[in-house]
Write an enzyme that holds these catalytic residues in place. Structure first.
Site, PDB file in Angstrom:
ATOM      1  N   ARG A  82       0.845  -1.191   0.000  1.00 29.83           N
ATOM      2  CA  ARG A  82       0.000   0.000   0.000  1.00 29.83           C
ATOM      3  C   ARG A  82       0.879   1.239   0.000  1.00 29.83           C
ATOM      4  NH1 ARG A  82      -5.279   1.853   3.356  1.00 29.83           N
ATOM      5  NH2 ARG A  82      -5.533   3.814   2.237  1.00 29.83           N
ATOM      6  N   ARG A  94      -6.255   0.057  -3.556  1.00 25.89           N
ATOM      7  CA  ARG A  94      -5.148  -0.278  -2.658  1.00 25.89           C
ATOM      8  C   ARG A  94      -4.976  -1.781  -2.555  1.00 25.89           C
ATOM      9  NH1 ARG A  94      -9.808   1.659   0.810  1.00 25.89           N
ATOM     10  NH2 ARG A  94      -9.687   3.247  -0.751  1.00 25.89           N
ATOM     11  N   ASP A  99      -8.464  -1.598   8.702  1.00 30.87           N
ATOM     12  CA  ASP A  99      -9.123  -0.591   9.525  1.00 30.87           C
ATOM     13  C   ASP A  99      -9.567  -1.190  10.854  1.00 30.87           C
ATOM     14  OD1 ASP A  99      -8.961   1.498   7.689  1.00 30.87           O
ATOM     15  OD2 ASP A  99     -10.877   1.011   6.758  1.00 30.87           O
TER      16      ASP A  99
END
Length: 163
Positions: A82, A94, A99
């Site tokens: 990334r 990406r 997250d």
């Protein structure tokens, strides 16, 4: 030990291989992955791209503090290819996106990190795997279960469970 709920996403390269590598690195550096959702395919959210995303939810038991976990996940994303462009504010394709959605029942607000994830309730691609693994988990700020959040979600983007 705390349970950290991490959403994996990728729409570049060999997404399944990248997911496997991400899991290996998370297990080695962050804690122990104790549960993984089904795979979901989702159209890009917030931008246009030809390739759809592979999304999966990981539940990680960890001793790391949230900021330490964030740094490890950012390092893993970079190792998996990334590239972040600070001057670009828009979403882009990406190889790996990791997250933190929840960190136990904690609410964290720092310059670098907001937990629960500030947009998870707006994203079907996050809510569907959460509902699969944790339908009754209560969002610590909204006091709603994942199922209730999904019912209220206005996101109409397409998300398909991969069988």
């Amino acid at each position: 030990m705390e349970k950290c709920f991490v959403l994996f996403g990728s729409n570049m390269g060999d997404k399944n291989e990248i997911f496997d590598q991400a899991c290996l690195l998370i297990n080695n550096r962050c804690g122990r992955i104790v549960e993984v959702s089904s795979a979901y395919e989702s159209e890009p959210w917030g931008f246009k791209a030809d390739e759809w995303f592979l999304n999966r939810l990981l539940i990680v038991e960890t001793e790391l503090e949230p900021e330490e976990m964030l740094q490890q996940l950012l390092d893993i994303e970079a190792e998996l290819g990334r590239v972040r462009h600070p001057e670009t504010k828009d979403y882009t394709s990406r190889t790996a996106d990791l997250d933190i959605l929840y960190y136990g029942n904690r609410i964290v607000l720092t310059d670098r990190l907001t937990i629960p994830h500030p947009r998870l309730h707006q994203r079907r691609f996050a809510l569907l795997p959460l509902c699969e693994l944790l339908p009754d988990f209560v969002h610590p700020a909204f006091n709603l279960t994942q199922t209730e959040l999904l019912k209220r979600c206005a996101d109409s983007s397409e998300v398909r469970k991969i069988e």
